[in-house]
Design a protein around this motif. Structure first.
Motif, PDB file in Angstrom:
ATOM      1  N   ASP A  53      15.107  37.609  15.122  1.00 40.62           N
ATOM      2  CA  ASP A  53      16.558  37.513  15.275  1.00 40.62           C
ATOM      3  C   ASP A  53      17.005  36.168  15.833  1.00 40.62           C
ATOM      4  O   ASP A  53      18.165  36.006  16.202  1.00 40.62           O
ATOM      5  CB  ASP A  53      17.062  38.626  16.198  1.00 40.62           C
ATOM      6  CG  ASP A  53      16.877  39.996  15.580  1.00 40.62           C
ATOM      7  OD1 ASP A  53      16.960  40.086  14.342  1.00 40.62           O
ATOM      8  OD2 ASP A  53      16.639  40.954  16.330  1.00 40.62           O
ATOM      9  N   ALA A  54      16.111  35.207  15.907  1.00 35.69           N
ATOM     10  CA  ALA A  54      16.476  33.907  16.458  1.00 35.69           C
ATOM     11  C   ALA A  54      17.491  33.220  15.551  1.00 35.69           C
ATOM     12  O   ALA A  54      17.555  33.473  14.341  1.00 35.69           O
ATOM     13  CB  ALA A  54      15.233  33.035  16.604  1.00 35.69           C
ATOM     14  N   GLN A  55      18.290  32.342  16.142  1.00 33.02           N
ATOM     15  CA  GLN A  55      19.329  31.635  15.399  1.00 33.02           C
ATOM     16  C   GLN A  55      18.690  30.772  14.316  1.00 33.02           C
ATOM     17  O   GLN A  55      17.726  30.047  14.560  1.00 33.02           O
ATOM     18  CB  GLN A  55      20.123  30.767  16.365  1.00 33.02           C
ATOM     19  CG  GLN A  55      21.298  30.084  15.723  1.00 33.02           C
ATOM     20  CD  GLN A  55      22.076  29.281  16.750  1.00 33.02           C
ATOM     21  OE1 GLN A  55      21.685  29.172  17.895  1.00 33.02           O
ATOM     22  NE2 GLN A  55      23.190  28.708  16.314  1.00 33.02           N
ATOM     23  N   GLY A  56      19.235  30.888  13.079  1.00 35.86           N
ATOM     24  CA  GLY A  56      18.739  30.077  11.989  1.00 35.86           C
ATOM     25  C   GLY A  56      17.612  30.723  11.202  1.00 35.86           C
ATOM     26  O   GLY A  56      17.139  30.150  10.223  1.00 35.86           O
ATOM     27  N   ARG A  57      17.197  31.913  11.562  1.00 36.93           N
ATOM     28  CA  ARG A  57      16.125  32.577  10.820  1.00 36.93           C
ATOM     29  C   ARG A  57      16.716  33.708   9.992  1.00 36.93           C
ATOM     30  O   ARG A  57      17.570  34.451  10.446  1.00 36.93           O
ATOM     31  CB  ARG A  57      15.070  33.127  11.764  1.00 36.93           C
ATOM     32  CG  ARG A  57      14.316  32.029  12.491  1.00 36.93           C
ATOM     33  CD  ARG A  57      13.217  32.591  13.340  1.00 36.93           C
ATOM     34  NE  ARG A  57      12.221  33.340  12.596  1.00 36.93           N
ATOM     35  CZ  ARG A  57      11.143  32.813  12.034  1.00 36.93           C
ATOM     36  NH1 ARG A  57      10.936  31.527  12.137  1.00 36.93           N
ATOM     37  NH2 ARG A  57      10.288  33.547  11.408  1.00 36.93           N
ATOM     38  N   SER A  58      16.262  33.843   8.756  1.00 32.45           N
ATOM     39  CA  SER A  58      16.762  34.916   7.904  1.00 32.45           C
ATOM     40  C   SER A  58      16.102  36.229   8.304  1.00 32.45           C
ATOM     41  O   SER A  58      14.984  36.249   8.813  1.00 32.45           O
ATOM     42  CB  SER A  58      16.471  34.599   6.435  1.00 32.45           C
ATOM     43  OG  SER A  58      15.073  34.510   6.264  1.00 32.45           O
ATOM     44  N   ARG A  59      16.827  37.294   8.046  1.00 29.06           N
ATOM     45  CA  ARG A  59      16.310  38.613   8.382  1.00 29.06           C
ATOM     46  C   ARG A  59      15.187  38.972   7.420  1.00 29.06           C
ATOM     47  O   ARG A  59      15.218  38.619   6.241  1.00 29.06           O
ATOM     48  CB  ARG A  59      17.425  39.655   8.265  1.00 29.06           C
ATOM     49  CG  ARG A  59      18.543  39.459   9.242  1.00 29.06           C
ATOM     50  CD  ARG A  59      18.179  39.864  10.630  1.00 29.06           C
ATOM     51  NE  ARG A  59      17.852  41.289  10.650  1.00 29.06           N
ATOM     52  CZ  ARG A  59      17.050  41.850  11.531  1.00 29.06           C
ATOM     53  NH1 ARG A  59      16.504  41.118  12.455  1.00 29.06           N
ATOM     54  NH2 ARG A  59      16.787  43.112  11.493  1.00 29.06           N
ATOM     55  N   PRO A  60      14.190  39.692   7.863  1.00 23.95           N
ATOM     56  CA  PRO A  60      13.139  40.123   6.941  1.00 23.95           C
ATOM     57  C   PRO A  60      13.705  41.093   5.909  1.00 23.95           C
ATOM     58  O   PRO A  60      14.599  41.874   6.220  1.00 23.95           O
ATOM     59  CB  PRO A  60      12.121  40.803   7.850  1.00 23.95           C
ATOM     60  CG  PRO A  60      12.694  40.864   9.201  1.00 23.95           C
ATOM     61  CD  PRO A  60      13.935  40.063   9.233  1.00 23.95           C
TER      62      PRO A  60
END
Length: 95
Positions: A77-84
């Motif tokens: 859930d970090a900023q800039g990461r797409s959700r799985p």
């Protein structure tokens, strides 16, 4: 170590009450003496140990930091990461 042997050898000497009490006293005194000797030996060894040089402490801290997982890589859930993606239809592949 010597307690049961000492207790058995003193217990055979006649009166059960007096010799068993004596054996218990001797066992406790021997245990206290061994404990005191171990404490003295540990204190002596601690005084004789060489101090750790600061460079080794810095190296150990640096190595531990490098082995530690980098938390943003573990956080989905970090900023800039797409959700799985959720599991869905199987994708047709070239056969």
């Amino acid at each position: 170590m010597f307690g049961p042997v000492l207790l058995a050898s003193l217990g055979e000497g006649g009166g059960a009450g007096g010799s068993a009490g004596l054996a218990a006293v001797v066992t406790v005194a021997a245990t206290a003496a061994v404990g005191a000797a171990l404490a003295l030996c540990a204190a002596f060894a601690a005084r004789c140990a060489r101090p750790v040089p600061p460079t080794r402490i810095r190296t150990a801290i640096r190595d531990r930091e490098q082995r530690t997982a980098f938390l943003p890589q573990r956080d989905p859930d970090a900023q800039g990461r797409s959700r799985p993606r959720a599991p869905g239809r199987p994708v047709l592949t070239a056969a």
